[in-house]
Enzyme design. Structure first.
Site, short mmCIF file in Angstrom:
data_model
loop_
_atom_site.label_atom_id
_atom_site.label_comp_id
_atom_site.label_asym_id
_atom_site.label_seq_id
_atom_site.Cartn_x
_atom_site.Cartn_y
_atom_site.Cartn_z
N GLY A 20 0.78 -1.24 0.00
CA GLY A 20 0.00 0.00 0.00
C GLY A 20 0.80 1.28 0.00
N SER A 21 1.98 1.29 -0.65
CA SER A 21 2.72 2.56 -0.68
C SER A 21 2.05 3.56 -1.62
CB SER A 21 4.19 2.34 -1.07
OG SER A 21 4.31 1.99 -2.43
N ARG A 72 -14.49 -15.16 -8.09
CA ARG A 72 -14.43 -13.75 -8.50
C ARG A 72 -15.79 -13.07 -8.40
NH1 ARG A 72 -11.79 -12.00 -14.14
NH2 ARG A 72 -13.46 -13.24 -15.06
N MET A 97 -3.99 -7.04 -7.24
CA MET A 97 -3.38 -8.09 -8.07
C MET A 97 -4.39 -9.08 -8.66
SD MET A 97 -0.44 -6.90 -7.92
CE MET A 97 0.58 -8.13 -8.72
N ASN A 114 -5.99 2.53 -12.95
CA ASN A 114 -4.99 1.59 -12.47
C ASN A 114 -3.60 2.20 -12.65
OD1 ASN A 114 -3.89 -0.97 -11.60
ND2 ASN A 114 -3.41 -1.41 -13.74
N HIS A 116 0.45 1.02 -13.34
CA HIS A 116 1.24 -0.15 -13.76
C HIS A 116 2.71 0.27 -13.88
CE1 HIS A 116 1.90 -4.03 -15.61
NE2 HIS A 116 2.68 -3.43 -16.49
N ASP A 148 -10.04 -0.78 -18.69
CA ASP A 148 -11.09 -1.32 -19.57
C ASP A 148 -11.14 -2.83 -19.33
OD1 ASP A 148 -8.98 -2.41 -20.95
OD2 ASP A 148 -9.25 -1.21 -22.77
N ASP A 152 -4.33 -4.25 -18.41
CA ASP A 152 -3.40 -3.12 -18.56
C ASP A 152 -3.50 -2.48 -19.95
OD1 ASP A 152 -2.45 -3.71 -15.97
OD2 ASP A 152 -1.01 -5.15 -16.77
C1 GRF Z 1 3.23 -1.03 -7.73
O1 GRF Z 1 4.46 -1.18 -8.36
C2 GRF Z 1 2.12 -0.98 -8.75
O2 GRF Z 1 2.46 -0.31 -9.93
C3 GRF Z 1 1.89 -2.44 -9.03
O3 GRF Z 1 2.01 -3.07 -7.77
C4 GRF Z 1 2.85 -2.28 -6.93
C5 GRF Z 1 2.07 -1.96 -5.70
O4 GRF Z 1 2.86 -1.35 -4.71
N1 GRF Z 1 0.64 -2.66 -9.71
P1 GRF Z 1 2.18 -0.72 -3.42
O5 GRF Z 1 1.33 -1.80 -2.78
O6 GRF Z 1 1.37 0.47 -3.85
O7 GRF Z 1 3.33 -0.34 -2.53
#
Ligand code: GRF
Length: 197
Positions: A20-21, A72, A97, A114, A116, A148, A152
């Site tokens: 969760g950064s 899901r 994820m 999102n 990525h 969408d 990605d």
């Molecule tokens: C990030 O690199 C994001 O782009 C990817 O997963 C990672 C998540 O990191 N989809 P965090 O949990 O936000 O620290």
């Protein structure tokens, strides 16, 4: 039609599976007093996600919705209901994820984003930083995009670039990209909420 700007603070939900950064950067950028919008809900498919802990610490509602094997639909139904009950305007996937189905994404199209860790359309999917290293590119970065029904693939809102050095490992490159992610996501959300995207 996304319907932004709303003319009132947007109610934002963040979906995260891990540490969760990015959530932390978004919480900082969109506190309750931000007139553009604030984070009202954090959802995780993982009970032990650091993101849930960070939400609780920030005083934001944190909800674990299990994603049972092959379940899901159960997750999506519960999440859609919660988003409606909390009057959420915008959903941000931040290290979430899981791949959401069209049944979830379609009603949220234009209001779900999102982030990525690559310069899309290059290196979608898992282990984007490793894919970039294996392809020996000299530059990588991050992309914030509308979600969408593909993986990605949605329209790009913004990208930030970083160099890739010959001695980079997956860890060093990921850290360099992550620092850019923490700038890019709040900036992209601002643009969307202001109706610039
Ligand atoms: C990030 O690199 C994001 O782009 C990817 O997963 C990672 C998540 O990191 N989809 P965090 O949990 O936000 O620290």
């Amino acid at each position: 039609m996304s319907g932004f700007p709303l003319g009132r603070p947007a109610r934002i939900a963040v979906f995260a599976s891990g540490r969760g950064s990015n959530l932390e950067a978004l919480l900082e950028a969109f506190p309750p007093e931000n007139p553009l919008g604030h984070i009202v809900l954090v959802v995780s498919d993982k009970a032990d996600a650091g993101a849930l802990e960070k939400a609780v610490r920030a005083g934001v509602e944190a909800v674990h919705i299990p994603w049972p094997k092959g379940g899901r639909q159960l997750f999506e139904q519960a999440a859609l209901q919660l988003l409606a009950e909390r009057h959420v305007d915008l959903v941000l996937l931040a290290g979430f994820m899981r791949l959401l189905s069209p049944a979830f994404v379609e009603p949220w199209m234009g209001r779900i984003l999102n982030i990525h860790p690559s310069l899309l359309p290059n290196f979608p999917g898992l282990h984007a930083q490793k894919q970039a290293l294996e392809a020996r590119v000299q530059e990588s970065g991050c992309t914030v995009h509308f979600v969408d029904t593909g993986m990605d693939t949605g329209p790009i809102i913004l990208q930030r670039r970083v160099p890739v050095f010959p001695d980079d490992t997956e860890e060093t490159l990921s850290a360099r990209i992550l620092a850019e992610e923490h700038q890019a996501y709040p900036e992209a959300v601002r643009r969307v909420l202001m109706g610039q995207k």
